[in-house]
Design an enzyme around this catalytic site. Sequence first.
Site, PDB file in Angstrom:
ATOM      1  N   SER A  31      42.216  60.639  45.009  1.00  0.00           N
ATOM      2  CA  SER A  31      42.209  59.339  44.354  1.00  0.00           C
ATOM      3  C   SER A  31      40.798  58.749  44.343  1.00  0.00           C
ATOM      4  O   SER A  31      39.902  59.319  43.739  1.00  0.00           O
ATOM      5  CB  SER A  31      43.228  58.402  45.003  1.00  0.00           C
ATOM      6  OG  SER A  31      43.639  57.402  44.081  1.00  0.00           O
TER       7      SER A  31
ATOM      8  N   LYS B 129      51.637  32.546  38.317  1.00  0.00           N
ATOM      9  CA  LYS B 129      50.699  32.215  39.386  1.00  0.00           C
ATOM     10  C   LYS B 129      51.111  32.826  40.722  1.00  0.00           C
ATOM     11  O   LYS B 129      50.247  33.164  41.542  1.00  0.00           O
ATOM     12  CB  LYS B 129      50.569  30.686  39.518  1.00  0.00           C
ATOM     13  CG  LYS B 129      49.486  30.242  40.483  1.00  0.00           C
ATOM     14  CD  LYS B 129      48.133  30.785  40.056  1.00  0.00           C
ATOM     15  CE  LYS B 129      47.048  30.390  41.052  1.00  0.00           C
ATOM     16  NZ  LYS B 129      45.762  31.038  40.745  1.00  0.00           N
TER      17      LYS B 129
END
Length: 296
Positions: A114, A166
């Site tokens: 990765s 949010k």
Amino acid sequence: MKKRPFLLASMTISAIFLFFLLVVFTAGMLSGGRSVVPVGEKIGVLEVRGAIFDARQMTAQIDEFRDNSSVKAVVLRIDSPGGGVAPSQEIYAELKQLAKEKPLIVSMGAVAASGGYYLAIAGERLFANPGSITGSIGVIMSFPDYRELMDKVGVKNEVVKSGRFKDIGSSYREFSAADRELLQEMIDDVHAQFVDAISEGRNLPVDRLRPYVDGRLFTGRQAKQIGLIDELGTFNDAVKYAAKVAGLGADPDLVYPEPERLDFIDRLMQGAASRYLGISLKERMAIGPQYLWNSY
């Protein structure tokens, strides 16, 4: 016989100085050749070990080698499952700049997956052991769900927010379809950035890469077959190659960056975390998307 205190004091100080000089020299000899003194032409060795969650130390080490005129080539040794997206990209960008000025050769240890592979593609020649673990080309984000636990203990969480997204990823409410769609778009974009970097660094078309960028792992031998690395070989093989392209001899001197200096409190906290919790304070969990082999 008349005593000469000034002469005796000078001789004592000189003897102490010579003693400490001998200690430093002996310590250098016993450290396995890890010299940080820029004398003669050398190969610099950068080591990436563990998860990547902070770019500051590594970027400082890259700058150190870039500015050191005695370092004629650099070997990047990677033993890492990856880490945060932004730190991986910051280090990759610095490595790319380094590679423009000096040969940068990569050696994969046990794991270069990765984000660890993301760093590797900055190099001009990639070495891996046949059994090295690499790949895991993908992005992951995870969010814990504490709702059932909070219900059992009778804890409620009241939220006041300025927009519906949010508190996205909150551990105290269920994911909505809109939440998942928004985060998936973000993950897909970060993933595309990874694939584009591989396409550029390995000179492979994106269409050819597409079957291999779904997070799957490869051995070093498999990675060579599909073009993700260049050669099967050890760290010493990478050093020999770096010496060859830099025009150095068959047995080049290696230079390592100055070790990070921790103050007493940092050492105490790090030691306690390692001994009693089995964790490293440097390898804390990152927030946000990660180029990370999550099972590491």
